[in-house]
Design a protein around this motif. Structure first.
Motif, PDB file in Angstrom:
ATOM      1  N   UNK A   1       2.495  -8.953  -6.025  1.00 33.40           N
ATOM      2  CA  UNK A   1       1.533  -8.456  -5.049  1.00 33.40           C
ATOM      3  C   UNK A   1       0.630  -7.380  -5.637  1.00 33.40           C
ATOM      4  N   UNK A   2      -0.537  -7.229  -5.043  1.00 33.18           N
ATOM      5  CA  UNK A   2      -1.414  -6.122  -5.397  1.00 33.18           C
ATOM      6  C   UNK A   2      -0.807  -4.824  -4.879  1.00 33.18           C
ATOM      7  N   UNK A   3      -0.900  -3.778  -5.688  1.00 34.34           N
ATOM      8  CA  UNK A   3      -0.455  -2.442  -5.289  1.00 34.34           C
ATOM      9  C   UNK A   3      -1.685  -1.586  -5.044  1.00 34.34           C
TER      10      UNK A   3
ATOM     11  N   UNK B   1       5.949   4.485  -7.943  1.00 28.83           N
ATOM     12  CA  UNK B   1       7.009   3.729  -8.609  1.00 28.83           C
ATOM     13  C   UNK B   1       7.761   2.852  -7.608  1.00 28.83           C
ATOM     14  N   UNK B   2       8.045   3.404  -6.421  1.00 30.78           N
ATOM     15  CA  UNK B   2       8.749   2.631  -5.403  1.00 30.78           C
ATOM     16  C   UNK B   2       7.894   1.472  -4.904  1.00 30.78           C
ATOM     17  N   UNK B   3       6.606   1.731  -4.683  1.00 33.97           N
ATOM     18  CA  UNK B   3       5.711   0.682  -4.211  1.00 33.97           C
ATOM     19  C   UNK B   3       5.559  -0.419  -5.251  1.00 33.97           C
ATOM     20  N   UNK B   4       5.511  -0.036  -6.525  1.00 33.13           N
ATOM     21  CA  UNK B   4       5.416  -1.029  -7.596  1.00 33.13           C
ATOM     22  C   UNK B   4       6.691  -1.867  -7.671  1.00 33.13           C
TER      23      UNK B   4
ATOM     24  N   UNK C   1       0.844  -1.200   0.000  1.00 29.37           N
ATOM     25  CA  UNK C   1       0.000   0.000   0.000  1.00 29.37           C
ATOM     26  C   UNK C   1       0.877   1.248   0.000  1.00 29.37           C
ATOM     27  N   UNK C   2       0.454   2.265  -0.734  1.00 36.19           N
ATOM     28  CA  UNK C   2       1.108   3.560  -0.656  1.00 36.19           C
ATOM     29  C   UNK C   2       0.057   4.657  -0.561  1.00 36.19           C
ATOM     30  N   UNK C   3       0.068   5.461   0.506  1.00 33.62           N
ATOM     31  CA  UNK C   3      -0.851   6.605   0.593  1.00 33.62           C
ATOM     32  C   UNK C   3      -0.419   7.693  -0.384  1.00 33.62           C
TER      33      UNK C   3
END
Length: 270
Positions: A32-34, A21-24, A7-9
């Motif tokens: 994993x799901x983003x 981009x970092x979370x992906x 997850x990214x807020x």
């Protein structure tokens, strides 16, 4: 072990694209799901300031401005997600009560990703960062320039509860690493611990590690950062230390130093 949801807020600001981009990058090796979670300013938080003394027209205008800003921010956040083109992305736009929604999303996520600004108390997501670390006690990744999954990871270890939690929760990431180095500074800690115990714990889980016993020092943070740089670590895993005080999470000195450093990226857990 594996991670299934990262997850990214997002705030609708300039930092969103880098955060996505970092979370992906973190999600991709696990398939994993983003979850890109748009976290606007909450009208409910503003309402108490608009009680007595505000004329109806002024209050209505202020609320409309907030709603318009939220719409623009959501459009920007969606654009940031779309620019990444990660196949398993999902957009979530939080509504009032925003903080309750953010908590709920984080509880169903394995890691929460932020960029540098919220971790340093800057920008609209600064409170969200503290909420994730202190209130929800979720593992967070602070993504910095040069973030890489599958490279070298350093693990700061002092045998304490926070460091132990971070060391365990980071295991899926360590399993993807090319090299893992355990950093231990026994002379900088008030507790007695055997760093080789963590090495054995990882070995039973198929993760081979190196052990770096750091020199005597009164302040662990600079030595940890120096050792992480020497190891050319892409990510430093560490426990987040701090105390809740007057509903504000006060970070300890070591954690503040790590947060204010430029490199490497940090994987933290309180």
């Amino acid at each position: 072990m594996s991670w299934a949801r990262i997850m990214t807020p997002l705030s609708g600001g300039q930092g969103d694209k880098a955060a996505v981009e970092a979370a992906a990058m973190l999600a991709e090796p696990f398939g994993a799901e983003l979850a890109c979670v748009y976290t606007p300013a909450d009208v409910a938080d503003v309402m108490p300031w608009m009680g007595e003394g505000f004329l109806g027209g002024v209050q209505t205008t202020a609320l409309e401005s907030l709603k318009e800003a939220a719409q623009v921010g959501e459009a920007n956040a969606r654009t940031a997600m779309a620019s990444c083109a990660y196949a398993r992305s999902r957009f979530v736009a939080l509504q009032t009560p925003v903080w309750a929604g953010l908590s709920g999303e984080s509880r169903l996520s394995d890691v929460v990703v932020f960029n540098n600004d919220p971790a340093r108390g800057r920008g609209p997501l600064a409170e969200a960062f503290q909420q994730m670390v202190a209130d929800e006690q979720r593992p967070v990744l602070i993504a910095r320039e040069g973030l890489k999954v599958g490279g070298t990871i350093a693990v700061a270890w002092d045998g304490g509860k926070e460091a132990s939690r971070a060391a365990r929760l980071a295991l899926p990431l360590l399993e993807k690493a090319r090299r893992v180095v355990i950093l231990a500074a026994p002379k900088a800690s008030s507790r007695t611990f055997d760093a080789s115990r963590l090495q054995s714990y990882y070995a039973t889980r198929g993760v081979e590690t190196e052990l770096d016993i750091l020199p005597d020092t009164g302040d662990a943070a600079p030595v940890l950062l120096y050792a992480a740089r020497k190891a050319e670590a892409d990510i430093l895993v560490a426990g987040a230390f701090g105390h809740p005080r007057l509903q504000e999470f006060i970070f300890g000195g070591t954690t503040r130093t790590l947060l204010n450093s430029e490199q490497p990226s940090l994987f933290l857990s309180h």
